[in-house]
Design an enzyme around this catalytic site. Structure first.
Site, PDB file in Angstrom:
ATOM      1  NE  ARG A  51     -11.175  -6.921 -32.377  1.00 19.56           N
ATOM      2  CZ  ARG A  51     -10.838  -7.803 -31.417  1.00 19.56           C
ATOM      3  NH1 ARG A  51     -10.042  -8.787 -31.688  1.00 19.56           N
ATOM      4  NH2 ARG A  51     -11.330  -7.681 -30.195  1.00 19.56           N
ATOM      5  CB  THR A  52     -10.977   0.002 -32.651  1.00 19.41           C
ATOM      6  OG1 THR A  52     -11.981  -0.970 -32.934  1.00 19.41           O
ATOM      7  CG2 THR A  52     -11.290   1.284 -33.388  1.00 19.41           C
ATOM      8  CE  LYS A  80      -6.482  13.978 -12.785  1.00 16.26           C
ATOM      9  NZ  LYS A  80      -5.413  14.858 -13.251  1.00 16.26           N
ATOM     10  NE  ARG A 101     -14.268   1.346 -29.248  1.00 12.20           N
ATOM     11  CZ  ARG A 101     -14.070   0.088 -29.631  1.00 12.20           C
ATOM     12  NH1 ARG A 101     -13.851  -0.849 -28.734  1.00 12.20           N
ATOM     13  NH2 ARG A 101     -14.100  -0.245 -30.916  1.00 12.20           N
ATOM     14  CG  HIS A 129     -17.146   0.495 -34.498  1.00 12.31           C
ATOM     15  ND1 HIS A 129     -16.021   1.188 -34.913  1.00 12.31           N
ATOM     16  CD2 HIS A 129     -16.689  -0.563 -33.769  1.00 12.31           C
ATOM     17  CE1 HIS A 129     -14.941   0.585 -34.450  1.00 12.31           C
ATOM     18  NE2 HIS A 129     -15.325  -0.471 -33.750  1.00 12.31           N
TER      19      HIS A 129
HETATM   20  N1   CP Z   1     -14.194  -4.709 -33.540  1.00 13.58           N
HETATM   21  C1   CP Z   1     -13.802  -3.935 -32.489  1.00 13.58           C
HETATM   22  O1   CP Z   1     -14.257  -2.795 -32.337  1.00 13.58           O
HETATM   23  O2   CP Z   1     -12.919  -4.541 -31.664  1.00 13.58           O
HETATM   24  P1   CP Z   1     -12.280  -3.852 -30.374  1.00 13.58           P
HETATM   25  O3   CP Z   1     -13.395  -3.616 -29.394  1.00 13.58           O
HETATM   26  O4   CP Z   1     -11.249  -4.810 -29.879  1.00 13.58           O
HETATM   27  O5   CP Z   1     -11.691  -2.532 -30.821  1.00 13.58           O
END
Ligand code: CP
Length: 304
Positions: A51-52, A80, A101, A129
């Site tokens: 999603r993100t 590396k 992320r 998040h």
């Molecule tokens: N909600 C969320 O962060 O989903 P993903 O891990 O798929 O990005």
């Protein structure tokens, strides 16, 4: 230049503006289709995501821009030994904004110290998040018409669930919020959030292991997955992973206008027979993620 590392980097007024902007984008998508023409987003994902990452990329594309990036550390030069700081410096030459992320708490903050473009935390370890929180707030606002006077239950892995941590920080700023923390003992909300947010801001809260006892009181139920990847011990994960399974039968006692949210992905914690219940909002919630990220990109790039 602004970054978004923690949800508290945004004032309540700015969050409300982003929500209004996202609602306007939903109503008038064509008006935004060229706003970021010529701009690029780099999605630097050192951890898996559906999603993100894809919603950030779709958001930039729907604004008329382009997306580039990597979806795992193994197919970047991190494999590396390149540092997050060097990566942020380099990618600043290729993109106008970065969404990162990383499994290590604080990595996006380090990136923001070295990047020449805005950096967005797209999830750092078990910490925060913030764009999921914006997604959650937009969803609650669209479902309930308000972000205050709500009783919200958080159920599942409240220890490692970074989306829970960020959402509680944000909700604590609104009026008359009551929080019900539902988890096994081993997965309770970290004490620093209880002390620094719930107690410090005088938020009404209760900790329990019993979902069914509190379900009838909830306006919003925020279910979460037990975060397997944060466990040190597989046996503990196996023992705890099915602590809560929401089924259609269990919802018999819930309010008729309950909103069920989940940041997704789900594993077992919501049975598929709940998906058709009108109170299930989690797929709409995932869709909302694209619109709020469009609003955020516009804000951080200072596009009118
Ligand atoms: N909600 C969320 O962060 O989903 P993903 O891990 O798929 O990005």
């Amino acid at each position: 230049m602004r970054h978004l590392i923690d949800i508290l980097d945004l004032s309540t007024e700015e969050i409300d503006e982003l929500i209004q902007k996202a609602c306007d984008i939903i109503a008038h998508p064509d008006a935004y289709s060229e706003k970021c023409h010529g701009k690029k987003i780099a999605t630097l994902f050192y951890e898996p995501s559906t999603r993100t990452r894809l919603s950030f990329e779709a958001a930039m594309m729907e604004l008329g821009g382009k997306a580039l990036g990597f979806s795992s550390a193994s197919n970047s030069s991190a494999s590396k030994g390149e540092t997050v700081a060097d990566t942020a410096r380099i990618v600043s030459n290729y993109a106008d904004i970065i969404a990162m992320r990383h499994p290590k708490e604080g990595a996006p903050m380090v990136a923001s110290m070295y990047a020449k473009v805005p950096v967005i935390n797209a999830g750092d370890g078990g910490h925060n998040h913030p764009t999921q929180t914006l997604t959650d707030l937009l969803t609650i606002y669209r479902e309930k018409g308000r972000l205050d006077h709500l009783t919200i239950g958080f159920c599942g892995d409240l220890k490692f669930g970074r989306t829970v941590h960020s959402l509680i920080l944000a909700l604590a700023r609104y009026t008359d919020i009551r929080i019900v923390l539902i988890s096994p003992d081993e997965l309770k909300l970290p004490d620093y959030i209880i002390q620094d947010t719930l107690i410090a801001k005088n938020i009404s809260y209760v900790e329990t292991a019993d979902l069914e006892e509190y379900l009838p009181e909830l306006d919003v139920l925020y279910m979460t997955r037990v975060q397997q990847e944060r466990f040190f011990n597989e046996a503990d994960y196996i023992r705890l992973k099915d602590s809560y399974i929401l089924t259609r039968d269990k919802l018999a006692t819930a309010k008729s206008d309950l909103s069920i949210l989940h940041p997704l992905p789900r594993v077992n914690e919501i049975a598929v027979d709940v998906d058709d219940d009108p109170r299930a909002c989690y797929f709409t919630q995932a869709g909302n993620g694209k619109y709020i990220r469009m609003a955020l990109i516009l804000k951080l790039l200072e596009v009118e």
